[in-house]
Design a protein around this motif. Sequence first.
Motif, PDB file in Angstrom:
ATOM      1  N   PHE A 159     -11.382  80.070  31.278  1.00  0.00           N
ATOM      2  CA  PHE A 159     -11.235  79.327  32.520  1.00  0.00           C
ATOM      3  C   PHE A 159      -9.993  79.779  33.271  1.00  0.00           C
ATOM      4  O   PHE A 159      -8.958  80.079  32.674  1.00  0.00           O
ATOM      5  CB  PHE A 159     -11.147  77.825  32.249  1.00  0.00           C
ATOM      6  CG  PHE A 159     -12.456  77.234  31.820  1.00  0.00           C
ATOM      7  CD1 PHE A 159     -13.362  76.769  32.762  1.00  0.00           C
ATOM      8  CD2 PHE A 159     -12.789  77.159  30.476  1.00  0.00           C
ATOM      9  CE1 PHE A 159     -14.575  76.234  32.370  1.00  0.00           C
ATOM     10  CE2 PHE A 159     -13.997  76.626  30.073  1.00  0.00           C
ATOM     11  CZ  PHE A 159     -14.892  76.159  31.021  1.00  0.00           C
ATOM     12  N   GLU A 198      -7.624  78.508  36.704  1.00  0.00           N
ATOM     13  CA  GLU A 198      -7.390  77.373  37.599  1.00  0.00           C
ATOM     14  C   GLU A 198      -7.051  77.892  38.986  1.00  0.00           C
ATOM     15  O   GLU A 198      -6.240  78.805  39.150  1.00  0.00           O
ATOM     16  CB  GLU A 198      -6.248  76.507  37.077  1.00  0.00           C
ATOM     17  CG  GLU A 198      -6.080  75.234  37.869  1.00  0.00           C
ATOM     18  CD  GLU A 198      -5.049  74.303  37.249  1.00  0.00           C
ATOM     19  OE1 GLU A 198      -4.368  73.613  38.019  1.00  0.00           O
ATOM     20  OE2 GLU A 198      -4.929  74.286  36.013  1.00  0.00           O
ATOM     21  N   LYS A 223      -9.394  73.224  41.148  1.00  0.00           N
ATOM     22  CA  LYS A 223     -10.695  73.498  40.532  1.00  0.00           C
ATOM     23  C   LYS A 223     -10.522  74.532  39.431  1.00  0.00           C
ATOM     24  O   LYS A 223      -9.584  75.325  39.438  1.00  0.00           O
ATOM     25  CB  LYS A 223     -11.686  74.023  41.566  1.00  0.00           C
ATOM     26  CG  LYS A 223     -12.082  73.017  42.609  1.00  0.00           C
ATOM     27  CD  LYS A 223     -13.066  73.635  43.579  1.00  0.00           C
ATOM     28  CE  LYS A 223     -13.380  72.669  44.705  1.00  0.00           C
ATOM     29  NZ  LYS A 223     -14.195  73.295  45.745  1.00  0.00           N
ATOM     30  N   LYS A 224     -11.462  74.509  38.489  1.00  0.00           N
ATOM     31  CA  LYS A 224     -11.477  75.505  37.420  1.00  0.00           C
ATOM     32  C   LYS A 224     -12.760  76.323  37.541  1.00  0.00           C
ATOM     33  O   LYS A 224     -13.819  75.776  37.831  1.00  0.00           O
ATOM     34  CB  LYS A 224     -11.400  74.838  36.057  1.00  0.00           C
ATOM     35  CG  LYS A 224     -10.056  74.178  35.819  1.00  0.00           C
ATOM     36  CD  LYS A 224      -9.924  73.706  34.389  1.00  0.00           C
ATOM     37  CE  LYS A 224      -8.619  72.977  34.261  1.00  0.00           C
ATOM     38  NZ  LYS A 224      -7.746  73.492  33.282  1.00  0.00           N
ATOM     39  N   GLN A 277     -15.031  79.669  35.633  1.00  0.00           N
ATOM     40  CA  GLN A 277     -15.207  80.427  34.395  1.00  0.00           C
ATOM     41  C   GLN A 277     -15.242  81.926  34.681  1.00  0.00           C
ATOM     42  O   GLN A 277     -15.684  82.357  35.742  1.00  0.00           O
ATOM     43  CB  GLN A 277     -16.523  80.047  33.725  1.00  0.00           C
ATOM     44  CG  GLN A 277     -16.527  78.709  33.065  1.00  0.00           C
ATOM     45  CD  GLN A 277     -17.836  78.495  32.319  1.00  0.00           C
ATOM     46  OE1 GLN A 277     -18.906  78.757  32.835  1.00  0.00           O
ATOM     47  NE2 GLN A 277     -17.723  78.027  31.088  1.00  0.00           N
ATOM     48  N   VAL A 308      -6.304  82.119  42.489  1.00  0.00           N
ATOM     49  CA  VAL A 308      -6.139  81.766  41.080  1.00  0.00           C
ATOM     50  C   VAL A 308      -4.648  81.613  40.792  1.00  0.00           C
ATOM     51  O   VAL A 308      -3.856  82.493  41.141  1.00  0.00           O
ATOM     52  CB  VAL A 308      -6.754  82.847  40.165  1.00  0.00           C
ATOM     53  CG1 VAL A 308      -6.517  82.518  38.702  1.00  0.00           C
ATOM     54  CG2 VAL A 308      -8.239  83.018  40.442  1.00  0.00           C
ATOM     55  N   GLN A 313      -3.630  80.111  37.505  1.00  0.00           N
ATOM     56  CA  GLN A 313      -3.499  80.166  36.046  1.00  0.00           C
ATOM     57  C   GLN A 313      -4.729  80.843  35.455  1.00  0.00           C
ATOM     58  O   GLN A 313      -5.821  80.633  35.963  1.00  0.00           O
ATOM     59  CB  GLN A 313      -3.381  78.754  35.450  1.00  0.00           C
ATOM     60  CG  GLN A 313      -2.098  78.041  35.772  1.00  0.00           C
ATOM     61  CD  GLN A 313      -0.890  78.721  35.168  1.00  0.00           C
ATOM     62  OE1 GLN A 313      -0.972  79.311  34.100  1.00  0.00           O
ATOM     63  NE2 GLN A 313       0.229  78.663  35.858  1.00  0.00           N
TER      64      GLN A 313
END
Length: 158
Positions: free
Chosen positions: A5, A7, A12-13, A15, A95, A97
Amino acid sequence: MTPKFAELSDGKKVQYVETDDPPAGAMKETYFSPDRSYVVQFFKNTKTDSHRIRRLMDILARYNLTKTKDNKGFATNQESADYFKNLFCWPTGIVTQPRLGITAPVYPGNFFFSSGSLQGKEKNSRWFFSPKCMKNLSLQEKGTLIDYFKICISLARA
């Protein structure tokens, strides 16, 4: 492989599937989503200064031709936004993280050869302009003079 995942800046996350040898350019490493509908790209230089984040935010909002709002927040033509969605795989998220990067849609099928010995490979301009390379294209991929003219118009508009 187990999806991981990432973040996004909005919380929001998403995949992505980590691989040992991801496709990479000079600036980013690319990982596909499990359904291959989008990519998560991590910058190789992980420096996250405020200027870089601001530039990314401007790219996603202010300069984004694929949205139905212009750089001042006014509504623009949906037809115009759809036109540019067919030309660009514009970033859709930042993104934060596990490291700094972006998300973007996957290139559509017309970015890849559909027949001949190059089937499935990414199209590159040299295949169409280099006489040495052009002889390896199938007749279906070579196109016509009008196709080249349409490409020139699209490039000028973009």
